[in-house]
Design a protein around this motif. Structure first.
Motif, PDB file in Angstrom:
ATOM      1  N   HIS A 137      -3.153   4.674  15.269  1.00 33.76           N
ATOM      2  CA  HIS A 137      -2.086   5.617  14.932  1.00 33.76           C
ATOM      3  C   HIS A 137      -1.691   5.450  13.487  1.00 33.76           C
ATOM      4  CE1 HIS A 137       1.239   8.329  15.484  1.00 33.76           C
ATOM      5  NE2 HIS A 137       1.890   7.540  14.645  1.00 33.76           N
ATOM      6  N   VAL A 144       3.681   3.407  15.426  1.00 33.97           N
ATOM      7  CA  VAL A 144       2.844   2.787  14.390  1.00 33.97           C
ATOM      8  C   VAL A 144       2.148   1.549  14.928  1.00 33.97           C
ATOM      9  CG1 VAL A 144       4.147   3.651  12.439  1.00 33.97           C
ATOM     10  CG2 VAL A 144       4.802   1.469  13.478  1.00 33.97           C
ATOM     11  N   SER A 199      11.155   0.219   4.482  1.00 36.07           N
ATOM     12  CA  SER A 199      11.000  -0.307   5.831  1.00 36.07           C
ATOM     13  C   SER A 199      11.133  -1.818   5.788  1.00 36.07           C
ATOM     14  CB  SER A 199       9.619   0.038   6.398  1.00 36.07           C
ATOM     15  OG  SER A 199       9.309   1.382   6.168  1.00 36.07           O
ATOM     16  N   GLY A 216      -7.192   3.392   5.439  1.00 34.02           N
ATOM     17  CA  GLY A 216      -6.776   2.456   6.501  1.00 34.02           C
ATOM     18  C   GLY A 216      -7.316   2.940   7.824  1.00 34.02           C
ATOM     19  N   THR A 217      -7.206   2.044   8.823  1.00 28.75           N
ATOM     20  CA  THR A 217      -7.832   2.334  10.104  1.00 28.75           C
ATOM     21  C   THR A 217      -6.830   2.692  11.183  1.00 28.75           C
ATOM     22  OG1 THR A 217      -7.645   0.045  10.741  1.00 28.75           O
ATOM     23  CG2 THR A 217      -9.648   0.698   9.596  1.00 28.75           C
ATOM     24  N   GLY A 218      -5.559   2.318  10.983  1.00 24.19           N
ATOM     25  CA  GLY A 218      -4.557   2.552  12.027  1.00 24.19           C
ATOM     26  C   GLY A 218      -4.636   1.489  13.095  1.00 24.19           C
ATOM     27  N   ALA A 228      -1.378  -2.709  15.314  1.00 25.16           N
ATOM     28  CA  ALA A 228      -1.658  -2.918  16.741  1.00 25.16           C
ATOM     29  C   ALA A 228      -2.177  -4.326  16.947  1.00 25.16           C
ATOM     30  CB  ALA A 228      -2.671  -1.883  17.231  1.00 25.16           C
ATOM     31  N   VAL A 270       0.871   7.424  10.582  1.00 21.78           N
ATOM     32  CA  VAL A 270       1.882   8.463  10.436  1.00 21.78           C
ATOM     33  C   VAL A 270       1.207   9.654   9.779  1.00 21.78           C
ATOM     34  CG1 VAL A 270       4.019   9.072   9.290  1.00 21.78           C
ATOM     35  CG2 VAL A 270       3.751   6.799  10.300  1.00 21.78           C
ATOM     36  N   LYS A 299       0.832  -1.212   0.000  1.00 24.21           N
ATOM     37  CA  LYS A 299       0.000   0.000   0.000  1.00 24.21           C
ATOM     38  C   LYS A 299       0.866   1.262   0.000  1.00 24.21           C
ATOM     39  CE  LYS A 299      -2.555   0.848   3.727  1.00 24.21           C
ATOM     40  NZ  LYS A 299      -3.664   0.679   4.693  1.00 24.21           N
TER      41      LYS A 299
HETATM   42  P1  ADP Z   1      -3.318   1.335   8.481  1.00 19.72           P
HETATM   43  O1  ADP Z   1      -4.660   0.647   8.457  1.00 19.72           O
HETATM   44  O2  ADP Z   1      -3.467   2.818   8.486  1.00 19.72           O
HETATM   45  O3  ADP Z   1      -2.377   0.801   7.548  1.00 19.72           O
HETATM   46  P2  ADP Z   1      -1.558   0.099  10.343  1.00 19.72           P
HETATM   47  O4  ADP Z   1      -1.638  -0.093  11.856  1.00 19.72           O
HETATM   48  O5  ADP Z   1      -1.448  -1.092   9.526  1.00 19.72           O
HETATM   49  O6  ADP Z   1      -2.819   1.011   9.941  1.00 19.72           O
HETATM   50  O7  ADP Z   1      -0.359   1.043  10.056  1.00 19.72           O
HETATM   51  C1  ADP Z   1      -0.184   2.236  10.838  1.00 19.72           C
HETATM   52  C2  ADP Z   1       0.581   3.229  10.070  1.00 19.72           C
HETATM   53  O8  ADP Z   1       1.937   2.806   9.930  1.00 19.72           O
HETATM   54  C3  ADP Z   1       0.156   3.431   8.667  1.00 19.72           C
HETATM   55  O9  ADP Z   1      -0.943   4.337   8.614  1.00 19.72           O
HETATM   56  C4  ADP Z   1       1.393   4.016   8.048  1.00 19.72           C
HETATM   57  O10 ADP Z   1       1.453   5.390   8.296  1.00 19.72           O
HETATM   58  C5  ADP Z   1       2.497   3.314   8.755  1.00 19.72           C
HETATM   59  N1  ADP Z   1       2.996   2.160   7.999  1.00 19.72           N
HETATM   60  C6  ADP Z   1       2.699   0.862   8.185  1.00 19.72           C
HETATM   61  N2  ADP Z   1       3.382   0.068   7.324  1.00 19.72           N
HETATM   62  C7  ADP Z   1       4.144   0.898   6.570  1.00 19.72           C
HETATM   63  C8  ADP Z   1       5.085   0.708   5.500  1.00 19.72           C
HETATM   64  N3  ADP Z   1       5.398  -0.538   5.039  1.00 19.72           N
HETATM   65  N4  ADP Z   1       5.672   1.798   4.956  1.00 19.72           N
HETATM   66  C9  ADP Z   1       5.378   3.032   5.423  1.00 19.72           C
HETATM   67  N5  ADP Z   1       4.499   3.290   6.410  1.00 19.72           N
HETATM   68  C10 ADP Z   1       3.877   2.231   6.984  1.00 19.72           C
END
Ligand code: ADP
Length: 638
Positions: free
Chosen positions: A566, A561, A607, A578-580, A584, A568, A524
């Motif tokens: 949460h 994260v 990452s 997405g839900t954040g 978690a 970013v 994503k």
């Molecule tokens: P979301 O449903 O928003 O993806 P997550 O808990 O899976 O919620 O992720 C939290 C946040 O971590 C994301 O909104 C994003 O900002 C950051 N994040 C997660 N995985 C990545 C990644 N592979 N590269 C960059 N940012 C990431």
């Protein structure tokens, strides 16, 4: 420790006293000894010299007297008969003369009168005899000393008669009379006076010497010293010479020697140092005794002073120790009226102050402890309330999600039926709206599922379905589900799975959910490049990494994260939706398996999420409704 301290003080005092006393006494004693030594020596020398001079004078006088008597027989006028009568008379009058002999002007013996026998002379020739030759030449000749029977000294006086070719009278003098002359000049009880001839033979001595006449004494150091000194000084100097030496018995002596006028003899007056210096030795003893006495007194004074110091100091030390050990009500009693008492006073005041501050400190501590206990109780109460509230919240969420999900599934189902044209053909505008309804509905369903999962985990209701699984098939399943998304974005999605992975033990479906979430995020948030999944096993642990070439996560966000809701905070994330909640939930699910998710990232470069998972997950702690867990997961969010 205490004894050592006491010894130190004691040593210092005694040392000081003794040192001081001994120093003063030693200096004084040394000076006195030096003076006394010089005075004693001078006095002994003076006495001995006077005696020696007097003895020499007596002896020389006596010899002069004998000469005078002999001279009386050398009148020119006397005829042979007259002379014989004179000689006999002389022998009677002067007991020291043993024998008289007349030699005529040509050197022939004329007459000889002996104390022991009267005999004719024959006509022995003395023409070349020193007695004749020397007497004619100088009128008087005194011959060397000889020893009769080895021990009786005697000597010869030869005197020329007055008138032309008048002959010589030769007198043999028995020198034993010297003893009586010299004896009165002995000094002290052990001292003695004696006479030596020029060859150093003993002619006479006072009784104390106990040495036979005729003994060779010329080698004694005092005789040699005196002789050498006399040889060096002018002949006019006729005084006694003093010399230290040693007697035949080896005792040290001080002697005065005096040449006897008219002879080449020496008279010596000598005294052993042991006697001569007796006053000096007595003085040494006295000074030594005094020093010893002083040391004794100093030691005593040192001990007393040290005692007087040590007792109060000990009391002080003991008191200080007690106060130091916490007995702040202890008071030191020292009544010496000096600095130590003042010190004790200071200690006591200090103890008082300590006591006061300690008491107030104790009160303060007590109050604070009470406060703390109160706060703790309040906190505990609050904690309990909070956990109850949290439980209620989770319960509420679980119930609500369930209640929401059922109608939402119905809405989505009908929308699908509509879209499939089951209720007749829809106009294109309606199809478009219907698609938006479906998309929003699915998003909502995902959100509800996530909230439900999270609240179940938090309420402790989520129980893993433990079973055997193959990690390879889990990952292949995830790749299959996400492949189309990756392809749509033009990303390379690859999986490198180790061949010899062991079979895992855990909840396969939940683990699939975890990896789906991580790989889904990677795809994503990555716009170009690749997403690589690697799986291996090390020491009973699966290690799965998901590496992307996305925007990366800033250090300050890396921990956050994993927190609920949460995301970013940047526009990209917002755009991606997405839900954040995904990470978690993933982290909690992995934790339920006894594992962990770690994150390394570099902004702009990508990452890497690493899932570390025990091959054999820990057994479930509590039994829960697995049925519900399954039902709740009817539609996972890709
Ligand atoms: P979301 O449903 O928003 O993806 P997550 O808990 O899976 O919620 O992720 C939290 C946040 O971590 C994301 O909104 C994003 O900002 C950051 N994040 C997660 N995985 C990545 C990644 N592979 N590269 C960059 N940012 C990431």
């Amino acid at each position: 420790m205490r004894t050592r301290r006491r010894g130190g003080l004691f040593g210092k005092y005694v040392g000081t006293f003794v040192g001081f006393a001994v120093f003063v006494l030693a200096v004084n004693g040394a000076l006195e000894l030096a003076f006394t030594y010089r005075e004693t020596t001078a006095a002994v020398i003076k006495l001995e010299s006077e005696k020696a001079e007097a003895a020499a004078a007596r002896i020389s006088q006596q010899i002069a007297e004998i000469e005078r008597q002999i001279a009386w027989t050398t009148r020119a006028s006397a005829g042979p008969e007259q002379r014989r009568a004179d000689y006999v008379l002389l022998l009677q009058q002067v007991p020291t003369i043993d024998e008289l002999m007349q030699i005529d002007g040509r050197g022939k013996a004329l007459l000889r009168v002996s104390r022991f026998a009267v005999e004719a002379t024959g006509d022995a020739d003395y023409a070349r005899d020193p007695r004749f030759v020397e007497a004619i030449a100088r009128r008087l000749w005194v011959g060397p000393v000889g020893f009769r029977n080895e021990v009786d000294p005697s000597f010869t006086i030869a005197m020329a008669h007055s008138g032309q070719q008048a002959g010589v009278t030769v007198a043999e003098i028995d020198l034993r009379f010297l003893r009586d002359l010299v004896a009165p000049f002995a000094v002290g009880e052990q001292g003695y006076a004696y006479v030596l001839d020029r060859r150093g033979r003993l002619l006479a001595a006072s009784d104390q010497l106990r040495t036979p006449r005729g003994s060779e004494l010329g080698g004694l150091p005092q005789v040699e010293t005196a002789a050498a000194e006399m040889a060096e000084r002018p002949a006019t100097d006729r005084s006694a010479v003093a010399a230290f030496g040693r007697d035949l018995a080896g005792r040290s002596v001080l002697a005065a020697a005096m040449p006897i006028p008219r002879t080449d003899w020496l008279v010596l007056v000598e005294q052993p140092l042991a006697e001569a210096f007796k006053p000096f030795y007595v003085l040494i003893l006295r000074i030594g005794g005094l020093i010893l006495l002083c040391i004794a007194v100093a030691v005593l004074a040192g001990v007393l002073l040290a005692r007087r110091m040590v007792v109060p100091i000990r009391a002080l030390a003991a008191g200080a120790e007690e106060i130091g050990a916490g007995a702040f009500d202890h008071r030191i009693t020292v009544k010496t009226g000096d600095e130590i008492e003042a010190l004790a006073g200071s200690f006591n005041r200090m103890a008082e102050q300590l006591d006061r501050s300690y008491t107030s400190l104790e009160q303060t501590v007590e109050e604070r402890t009470r406060d703390l206990a109160r706060s703790m109780r309040a906190l505990e109460e609050r904690g309990r309330e909070l956990s109850i509230a949290n439980e209620h919240k989770s319960q509420f969420f679980a119930n609500m999600s369930h209640e929401l999900r059922t109608p939402l599934n119905a809405v989505l189902g009908y929308a699908e039926l509509l879209a499939d044209g089951l209720y007749g053909e829809l106009p294109p505008k309606a199809v478009e709206v219907l698609e938006r309804v479906q998309a929003n509905g699915r998003h909502l369903l995902g959100l509800i599922n996530d909230v439900l999962d999270l609240s179940k985990i938090e309420a402790g209701q989520l129980v893993l379905a433990h079973d055997t699984y193959a990690l390879r098939s889990v990952i292949e399943q995830v790749v299959a589900s996400t492949e189309s998304l990756a392809r749509a974005k033009g990303l390379a999605l690859t999986a490198e799975i180790a061949d010899d992975l062991p079979l895992g033990h855990g909840d396969e479906r939940r683990l699939t959910q975890v990896f789906l979430n991580i790989v889904g995020n990677a795809i994503k948030f990555t716009e170009q490049g690749a997403v690589v999944i690697r799986a291996g096993a090390v020491d009973g642990t699966f290690v799965v990494t998901v590496q992307d070439t996305g925007p990366g996560i800033a250090p300050e966000d890396r921990a956050r994260v994993f927190e609920e809701f949460h995301q970013v905070d940047n526009s990209t994330t917002r755009q991606k939706g997405g839900t954040g909640l995904g990470l978690a939930i993933a982290r909690r699910l992995v934790a339920l398996h006894g594992g962990d998710i770690r994150l390394t990232s570099e902004l702009g470069a990508g990452s890497t999420f690493t899932v570390v998972l025990p091959v054999h997950a820990a057994a479930p702690a509590t039994a829960g409704s697995g049925q519900e867990a399954d039902a709740a997961h009817a539609g996972a969010t890709p």
